[in-house]
Design a protein around this motif. Sequence first.
Motif, mmCIF file in Angstrom:
data_model
loop_
_atom_site.group_PDB
_atom_site.id
_atom_site.type_symbol
_atom_site.label_atom_id
_atom_site.label_comp_id
_atom_site.label_asym_id
_atom_site.label_seq_id
_atom_site.Cartn_x
_atom_site.Cartn_y
_atom_site.Cartn_z
ATOM 1 N N VAL A 60 29.597 53.597 1.377
ATOM 2 C CA VAL A 60 30.763 52.709 1.441
ATOM 3 C C VAL A 60 30.600 51.643 0.372
ATOM 4 O O VAL A 60 29.671 50.827 0.427
ATOM 5 N N GLU A 61 31.486 51.653 -0.594
ATOM 6 C CA GLU A 61 31.442 50.666 -1.676
ATOM 7 C C GLU A 61 32.299 49.467 -1.297
ATOM 8 O O GLU A 61 33.410 49.614 -0.781
ATOM 9 N N VAL A 62 31.784 48.270 -1.583
ATOM 10 C CA VAL A 62 32.398 47.025 -1.138
ATOM 11 C C VAL A 62 32.726 46.140 -2.324
ATOM 12 O O VAL A 62 31.884 45.927 -3.207
ATOM 13 N N GLU A 63 33.940 45.613 -2.349
ATOM 14 C CA GLU A 63 34.336 44.574 -3.298
ATOM 15 C C GLU A 63 34.401 43.255 -2.538
ATOM 16 O O GLU A 63 35.074 43.161 -1.508
ATOM 17 N N LEU A 64 33.714 42.244 -3.030
ATOM 18 C CA LEU A 64 33.702 40.948 -2.364
ATOM 19 C C LEU A 64 34.857 40.087 -2.854
ATOM 20 O O LEU A 64 35.186 40.083 -4.045
ATOM 21 N N TRP A 65 35.453 39.343 -1.928
ATOM 22 C CA TRP A 65 36.519 38.404 -2.260
ATOM 23 C C TRP A 65 35.950 36.993 -2.198
ATOM 24 O O TRP A 65 35.424 36.570 -1.162
ATOM 25 N N ILE B 85 36.722 47.413 1.419
ATOM 26 C CA ILE B 85 35.841 48.585 1.400
ATOM 27 C C ILE B 85 36.640 49.832 1.046
ATOM 28 O O ILE B 85 37.835 49.936 1.346
ATOM 29 N N ALA B 86 35.964 50.759 0.397
ATOM 30 C CA ALA B 86 36.557 52.067 0.128
ATOM 31 C C ALA B 86 36.095 53.041 1.200
ATOM 32 O O ALA B 86 34.898 53.137 1.481
ATOM 33 N N ALA B 87 37.025 53.736 1.832
ATOM 34 C CA ALA B 87 36.657 54.743 2.822
ATOM 35 C C ALA B 87 35.709 55.752 2.176
ATOM 36 O O ALA B 87 35.887 56.119 1.007
ATOM 37 N N PRO B 88 34.690 56.214 2.898
ATOM 38 C CA PRO B 88 33.656 57.035 2.273
ATOM 39 C C PRO B 88 34.074 58.453 1.933
ATOM 40 O O PRO B 88 33.352 59.142 1.210
ATOM 41 N N GLN B 89 35.209 58.906 2.434
ATOM 42 C CA GLN B 89 35.652 60.269 2.192
ATOM 43 C C GLN B 89 37.137 60.286 1.825
ATOM 44 O O GLN B 89 37.883 59.365 2.181
ATOM 45 N N GLY C 87 41.053 63.970 -4.188
ATOM 46 C CA GLY C 87 41.966 63.798 -3.056
ATOM 47 C C GLY C 87 42.438 62.357 -2.964
ATOM 48 O O GLY C 87 42.134 61.521 -3.827
ATOM 49 N N ILE C 88 43.148 62.032 -1.921
ATOM 50 C CA ILE C 88 43.648 60.677 -1.733
ATOM 51 C C ILE C 88 42.537 59.796 -1.184
ATOM 52 O O ILE C 88 41.909 60.117 -0.166
ATOM 53 N N ARG C 89 42.285 58.676 -1.880
ATOM 54 C CA ARG C 89 41.261 57.721 -1.460
ATOM 55 C C ARG C 89 41.937 56.395 -1.108
ATOM 56 O O ARG C 89 42.890 55.980 -1.771
ATOM 57 N N ALA C 90 41.433 55.735 -0.086
ATOM 58 C CA ALA C 90 42.055 54.503 0.394
ATOM 59 C C ALA C 90 41.025 53.393 0.545
ATOM 60 O O ALA C 90 39.820 53.646 0.703
ATOM 61 N N THR C 91 41.509 52.154 0.494
ATOM 62 C CA THR C 91 40.671 50.981 0.735
ATOM 63 C C THR C 91 41.355 50.095 1.763
ATOM 64 O O THR C 91 42.570 50.172 1.970
ATOM 65 N N HIS D 184 36.304 47.499 10.245
ATOM 66 C CA HIS D 184 35.975 46.074 10.354
ATOM 67 C C HIS D 184 34.469 45.828 10.428
ATOM 68 O O HIS D 184 33.984 44.825 9.901
ATOM 69 N N PRO D 185 33.653 46.740 10.995
ATOM 70 C CA PRO D 185 32.201 46.539 10.909
ATOM 71 C C PRO D 185 31.666 46.593 9.476
ATOM 72 O O PRO D 185 30.728 45.862 9.136
ATOM 73 N N SER D 186 32.247 47.450 8.650
ATOM 74 C CA SER D 186 31.797 47.529 7.259
ATOM 75 C C SER D 186 32.191 46.272 6.488
ATOM 76 O O SER D 186 31.384 45.693 5.745
ATOM 77 N N VAL D 187 33.440 45.831 6.658
ATOM 78 C CA VAL D 187 33.898 44.609 5.994
ATOM 79 C C VAL D 187 33.079 43.413 6.462
ATOM 80 O O VAL D 187 32.573 42.614 5.664
ATOM 81 N N GLY D 188 32.918 43.275 7.787
ATOM 82 C CA GLY D 188 32.219 42.119 8.337
ATOM 83 C C GLY D 188 30.743 42.100 7.989
ATOM 84 O O GLY D 188 30.179 41.041 7.679
ATOM 85 N N THR D 189 30.093 43.260 8.040
ATOM 86 C CA THR D 189 28.675 43.323 7.692
ATOM 87 C C THR D 189 28.470 42.969 6.226
ATOM 88 O O THR D 189 27.532 42.233 5.872
#
Length: 296
Positions: A106-111, A123-127, A277-281, A77-82
């Motif tokens: 951390v890559e961010v897609e804006l809505w 956000i995409a998790a960094p790992q 590997g498995i990547r999540a957002t 939530h800090p990454s999304v909010g920032t």
Amino acid sequence: MRRYRFVTLDVFTDRRFGGNQLAVFPDARGLDEAEMQALAAEFNLSETTFVLPPADPANTARVRIFNRVAEMPFAGHPSVGTAWVLAREGWGDGAGLRLEEMAGLVEVELWRDAAGAVQGAAIAAPQPLSIGPAMPVAAIAACAGLEPAAVVTAHHPPQLAGDGGNPRVLVEVTADGLAAARPDLGAFQRCVAAQPALGGKLSLYLYRRDGERLRTRMFSPLTGTWEDPATGSAATPLAGFLLHLSGAESASLDMLQGIEMGRPSLLRTTARRTAAGIRATVGGGCVPVLRGEAEL
């Protein structure tokens, strides 16, 4: 006297006083680490973020994240909010941002809504997903104030997993167990002492299935967060881990958190298999609350 501007917002929600609270310092140049930690403790939120110029000019910003007692390599939530705050102030290229965090980029897609206003971000998790050892059922149940029978083990035992430097123990529980769970600080301390794989840290992410969605709760009392209303950095490893168990190539899953706290939150996750590997957002909405200045 030095003055630093801050804003607060609620993340993973579309209404004020829902979701997870966050404080953001959009220009933290001149603050040292001790001051950042002191400000995070003063706000007494689960996290506070501090924005600095990026090390690589190809990226948008460097973001440091502090909970009440320590700096964190990554948090959802800090990454999304920032990202939402920076986008509202004109940072980025309009479509997304790239945030440098301790755990990685951390890559961010804006809505945006139909008028182009930023409503939230994903956000995409960094790992990639990393799966650690299973944890003993009885000890983990005790941490949540539950009997072992409340832990569902048909699909997996309590499992350590992460994707950004904050491993969580993922625990499926019964509906009654999710409602009744209460963190037991002494049990957390005993579990950390008995399980070296935890590295002195322990956060529990409890979940149960609720139709096509999940209901979740997160406890991290060792960092001062008795319960968290929305935890993106737990939602992403859970989404990835459930994809791992399913054998599917990709999945989308909504998670409801914070209901028991009176701060309902909606976390929208995706997970997919990649060569790495498995990547999540994880993504959600944001709502502004306060703005002001800190004097140091």
